[in-house]
Design a protein around this motif. Structure first.
Motif, short mmCIF file in Angstrom:
data_model
loop_
_atom_site.label_atom_id
_atom_site.label_comp_id
_atom_site.label_asym_id
_atom_site.label_seq_id
_atom_site.Cartn_x
_atom_site.Cartn_y
_atom_site.Cartn_z
N LYS A 86 -8.44 -12.41 1.05
CA LYS A 86 -9.65 -12.73 0.17
C LYS A 86 -9.63 -14.26 0.05
CE LYS A 86 -8.43 -9.59 -3.07
NZ LYS A 86 -8.65 -8.82 -4.46
N VAL A 87 -8.66 -14.73 -0.06
CA VAL A 87 -8.38 -16.20 -0.06
C VAL A 87 -9.01 -16.84 1.31
CG1 VAL A 87 -6.99 -18.39 -0.47
CG2 VAL A 87 -7.01 -16.76 -2.07
N PHE A 97 -13.34 -3.28 -15.80
CA PHE A 97 -13.74 -4.18 -14.49
C PHE A 97 -15.52 -4.09 -14.29
CE2 PHE A 97 -9.39 -3.05 -13.72
CZ PHE A 97 -8.94 -4.40 -13.57
N ALA A 131 -5.70 -2.27 2.88
CA ALA A 131 -4.48 -2.29 2.05
C ALA A 131 -4.85 -3.00 0.73
CB ALA A 131 -3.22 -2.82 2.72
N ILE A 132 -6.03 -3.92 0.81
CA ILE A 132 -6.11 -4.85 -0.34
C ILE A 132 -6.67 -3.95 -1.24
CG2 ILE A 132 -7.52 -6.91 -1.09
CD1 ILE A 132 -7.60 -7.53 1.95
N PRO A 133 -6.13 -3.73 -2.63
CA PRO A 133 -6.69 -3.54 -3.99
C PRO A 133 -7.55 -4.41 -4.30
CG PRO A 133 -4.19 -3.80 -4.15
CD PRO A 133 -4.55 -4.71 -2.74
N THR A 134 -8.66 -3.62 -4.60
CA THR A 134 -10.10 -4.64 -5.17
C THR A 134 -10.37 -3.87 -6.42
OG1 THR A 134 -10.43 -4.64 -2.93
CG2 THR A 134 -11.87 -5.69 -4.42
N PRO A 135 -10.70 -4.77 -7.49
CA PRO A 135 -11.26 -4.14 -8.72
C PRO A 135 -12.63 -3.64 -8.45
CG PRO A 135 -10.66 -6.37 -8.95
CD PRO A 135 -10.22 -6.05 -7.61
N GLY A 136 -12.98 -2.77 -8.95
CA GLY A 136 -14.52 -1.82 -8.67
C GLY A 136 -14.34 -0.74 -7.78
N ARG A 157 -7.94 4.76 1.92
CA ARG A 157 -7.07 3.64 2.24
C ARG A 157 -6.22 4.14 3.33
NH1 ARG A 157 -4.12 1.19 -2.32
NH2 ARG A 157 -5.83 -0.03 -2.15
N GLY A 177 -6.56 -6.37 -8.76
CA GLY A 177 -6.70 -5.06 -7.97
C GLY A 177 -5.92 -4.05 -8.01
N ALA A 203 -6.48 -2.40 -11.28
CA ALA A 203 -7.69 -1.52 -11.31
C ALA A 203 -7.29 -0.11 -10.20
CB ALA A 203 -8.65 -2.11 -10.48
N LEU A 206 -4.86 -3.52 7.36
CA LEU A 206 -4.61 -4.68 6.27
C LEU A 206 -5.85 -4.87 5.18
CD1 LEU A 206 -3.65 -8.32 8.27
CD2 LEU A 206 -2.48 -6.76 6.35
N VAL A 207 -7.00 -4.82 5.87
CA VAL A 207 -8.31 -5.11 4.94
C VAL A 207 -8.16 -3.70 4.26
CG1 VAL A 207 -10.63 -4.59 5.07
CG2 VAL A 207 -9.63 -5.94 6.56
N PHE A 212 -13.63 -9.08 8.57
CA PHE A 212 -13.22 -8.51 7.30
C PHE A 212 -14.25 -7.10 7.11
CE2 PHE A 212 -10.74 -12.53 6.27
CZ PHE A 212 -9.57 -11.95 6.69
N ARG A 250 -13.92 1.96 -4.94
CA ARG A 250 -13.35 2.20 -3.64
C ARG A 250 -14.41 2.01 -2.73
NH1 ARG A 250 -8.89 0.71 -3.26
NH2 ARG A 250 -8.92 0.67 -1.13
N ARG A 251 -14.05 1.35 -1.30
CA ARG A 251 -14.96 1.30 -0.58
C ARG A 251 -14.68 2.60 0.47
NH1 ARG A 251 -12.95 -3.61 -0.89
NH2 ARG A 251 -11.51 -3.30 0.90
N ALA A 254 0.88 -1.15 -0.23
CA ALA A 254 -0.07 0.07 -0.10
C ALA A 254 0.87 1.13 -0.11
CB ALA A 254 -0.91 0.06 1.14
N PRO A 289 -11.52 -14.44 -5.20
CA PRO A 289 -12.69 -14.24 -4.11
C PRO A 289 -13.00 -12.89 -3.77
CG PRO A 289 -10.51 -15.37 -3.62
CD PRO A 289 -10.39 -14.70 -4.93
N ASP A 290 -14.10 -12.43 -3.01
CA ASP A 290 -14.33 -11.15 -2.78
C ASP A 290 -14.01 -11.38 -1.42
OD1 ASP A 290 -15.63 -10.50 -5.02
OD2 ASP A 290 -17.32 -11.67 -4.46
N LEU A 291 -13.76 -9.99 -0.68
CA LEU A 291 -13.46 -10.03 0.78
C LEU A 291 -14.64 -9.54 1.44
CD1 LEU A 291 -10.90 -9.54 2.81
CD2 LEU A 291 -11.15 -7.00 2.50
#
Lengths: 334, 327
Positions: free
Chosen positions: B214-215, A241, B255-260, B266, A214, A217, B252-253, B241, B262-263, A189, A257-259
């Motif tokens: 995610k896994v 995406f 820091a995860i880059p996710t397609p789509g 960061r 990710g 994106a 940690l949560v 999570f 942003r929530r 990050a 997988p989704d978080l």
């Protein structure tokens, strides 16, 4: 995009190792200041594209096609001209900073070497510039760290040193090949944040090569998806995406997988990436593709425009199922 | 039913600091308590050096804890390399990140899957060949792949072969240490699905160690987050999570880059990854913590129950004194 004329243009780039094709015709345009992501799985050619473009492959690699930087051909260019480009106008950073750095030279000296090479800076001026670069890439206590050895620094700090070396030549394009893959999540990050800030500060273009959809994106305006040595989809990141056109891109996204949210069974892509010496006829993804038809094995589809109307940003895919002449690709997808 | 229980286990390595430095002990695992029920999956996440792999090795008895105890199926682990230990090892198996390193390059896949059957005296001759064929089918490998050597398989096929071998002795516990981290996305999904199918079919419990949140959420019922040898937060995977409470889990949560889209903004943590050989006093996370207070630098927070039942070790989280497990 700030300018319509690309800074760097790649056309019909192919690479073969001992007759085995690794890259099978790649076209890319990099515009000044833009951020382009390249994603794909191991062996798709995303790294080889840039190693070939910058003349970094061994002589045993057969490289064909054209790579031009503002009209100047780089493929087959004399070493002196390439040396001015590499690390100068186009810089590259790699996944593993500790193996890219020289373990027996102090980190500051390695940045100074790049300054001497590309900007003719020496002595006190070079040292002052190294300090400025260390500050710019966020290495704390720069005056002391300048004399540290790579093994005394953490992986994240070494990657910052690599970025400082890349910035030393004031690049117009920074090619970052999996720059955070070897780093922990919180450090990834930090480095992504740094790259984003540097891009804004310097106006350089960023080419980000990653297996992580990710990361791409998050960082890039435009994204290319590669499979078996070719670009199979190229679009603005948001569109890619939200409405992936190529079945492979859709497969990659469904396999992640989704978080958050409800858990669903992952949609895995059956089979495995074909061996480069044993590519299936026609579209190389056809044997794994749920939507394949007989025509898919007949000929390899070219990258064709799928954008619904001429006004919208380009969205190209190499799939005969989406590049149908009737301009309703999103209906086909739904 | 509790299958595996780690009670305040710690593991200290001697550590060294180069040519002129002095040796400093490294507390790789520090007072970690974990409970895993039969047929369930406990995810363990954290960054390099947080002690998650050592925790897995302690759970399997591959490494003795310096303090604390490990109970498996209600009994203490037998001392390593005894007959009783070997018998028990058939009930618990380990799967690593790199399948090529875990397999013997000179043996065919089928021979390697048959090996644990011979070691543990399961079945005989023809019976074993049949079992190997069934195991190959269970992990989705074609029968003819059994005659191949590891280098003739793809990365995903190798990991399936490793799993088939791990399943040969019909274990009740599988410790998976980064089992899909080296695999490409499309193959990773295949192996993750297979692990879930195997758990549903055989009722295996899994200790799933990974840096990939995610896994981990995909496979885990419960998740423990580790930082510098200690569990800092633990709770049901979805809750943890969706609403992380510990500032480290939050970072940690985030820091995860996710397609789509942003929530949220960061959280970028300052500072380097923690060095287990130079553990900060108090809460080990406090030098990087964006919300640390003075108390965090001097007093180590205990893992306590939050209102929603999860466990958190943070001075700023409202927790009650823990029962049973304490720091």
């Amino acid at each position: 995009m700030p300018d319509d004329t690309p800074l760097l243009t790649i056309r019909g780039l192919t690479v073969a190792f001992a007759g085995v094709p690794a890259l099978r015709g790649v076209d890319l345009d990099i515009h000044a200041g833009e951020s382009l992501g390249l994603v794909g799985e191991s062996g798709c050619g995303k790294s080889v594209t840039w190693l070939a473009a910058l003349g970094l492959l061994p002589a045993t690699a057969a490289v064909r096609g054209s790579v031009t930087l503002e009209g100047q051909e780089l493929l087959g260019a004399p070493p002196a001209r390439l040396d001015a480009v590499r690390g100068g106008r186009v810089a590259m950073i790699f996944q593993d900073p500790s193996s890219a750095l020289n373990p027996v030279r102090r980190v500051g000296a390695q940045v100074a070497e790049a300054l001497a090479l590309h900007r003719g800076m020496r002595g006190a001026a070079a040292r002052a510039e190294v300090l400025r670069l260390f500050d710019q890439v966020g290495i704390p206590d720069a005056a002391r760290r300048i004399d540290a050895w790579p093994h005394e620094m953490s992986g994240g700090q070494n990657q910052r040193v690599m970025i400082a070396i890349a910035l030393a030549g004031r690049p117009e394009i920074l090619v970052a090949d999996e720059p955070t893959t070897a780093l922990d999540a919180t450090i990834q990050a930090q480095i992504l944040d740094l790259l984003r800030r540097l891009q804004a500060e310097t106006g350089m273009a960023l080419v980000l090569i990653s297996h992580d959809l990710g990361v791409v994106a998050d960082m890039c305006r435009r994204v290319g998806v590669m499979y078996a040595g070719r670009v199979v989809e190229m679009a603005e990141s948001d569109a890619l995406f939200a409405h992936p056109a190529h079945p492979y891109t859709r497969g990659l996204l469904a396999a992640l997988p989704d978080l958050l949210g409800p858990r669903r069974r992952l949609a895995s892509i059956p089979g495995a990436v074909p061996e480069p010496w044993n590519l299936p006829p026609g579209c190389p993804f056809a044997p794994r593709c749920a939507e394949a038809i007989a025509a898919c094995s007949a000929a390899e589809p070219a990258l064709a425009e799928t954008a619904p109307d001429p006004g919208s940003p380009s969205h190209r895919a190499a799939c005969i199922r989406v590049a149908a002449p009737t301009p309703t690709p999103h209906l086909v997808l739904a | 039913m509790t299958l595996l229980a780690l009670d305040r286990v710690s593991r200290v390595y001697a550590g060294h600091r180069g040519l002129f430095g002095r040796a400093r002990p490294v507390r790789a695992v520090d007072e970690v308590s974990l409970v895993l029920d039969a047929g369930r999956t406990l995810g363990v996440v954290g960054e390099s050096g947080c002690g998650k792999s050592t925790t897995g090795r302690i759970a399997l008895g591959l490494e003795p804890p310096d303090s604390g105890s490990v109970r498996f199926e209600g009994a203490a682990l037998p001392p390593p390399n005894t007959a009783a230990w070997r018998r028990q090892r058939a009930r618990m198996q380990l799967v690593f990140q790199d399948p090529l390193a875990a397999l013997d390059r000179r043996l065919t896949v089928a021979a390697q899957i048959a090996e644990p059957l011979a070691i543990h005296g399961i079945g005989s001759g023809a019976d074993r060949a049949e079992r190997v064929a069934q195991l190959l089918a269970d992990v989705g490998l074609r029968p003819d792949l059994g005659r191949r050597h590891p280098h003739e398989l793809s990365g995903g096929q190798r990991q399936r072969a490793v799993l088939a071998r791990a399943l040969a002795t019909d274990p009740v516990l599988l410790v998976c240490d980064e089992p899909v981290s080296a695999l490409d996305v499309s193959i990773q999904a295949q192996v993750v699905n297979m692990l879930l199918d195997l758990q549903a079919a055989r009722g295996i419990a899994m200790l799933f160690i990974s840096h990939d949140l995610k896994v981990v959420r995909q496979v885990s019922h419960e998740v423990a987050v580790m930082y510098l040898g200690r569990v800092v937060e633990q709770g049901p995977a979805d809750m943890l999570f969706a609403e992380p409470v510990h500032p480290y889990t939050q970072a940690l949560v985030s820091a995860i880059p996710t397609p789509g889209p942003r929530r949220a903004a960061r959280i970028v943590l300052a500072g380097d990854p923690p060095n287990p050989a130079a553990r900060p006093p108090g809460c080990a996370f406090h030098p990087r913590c964006p919300v640390a207070i003075a108390r965090c630098a001097s007093e180590t927070p205990a893992l306590g129950h939050a209102q929603d039942g999860r466990l958190v070790a943070c001075h700023l989280a409202a927790t009650q004194a823990p029962t049973g497990i304490a720091a």
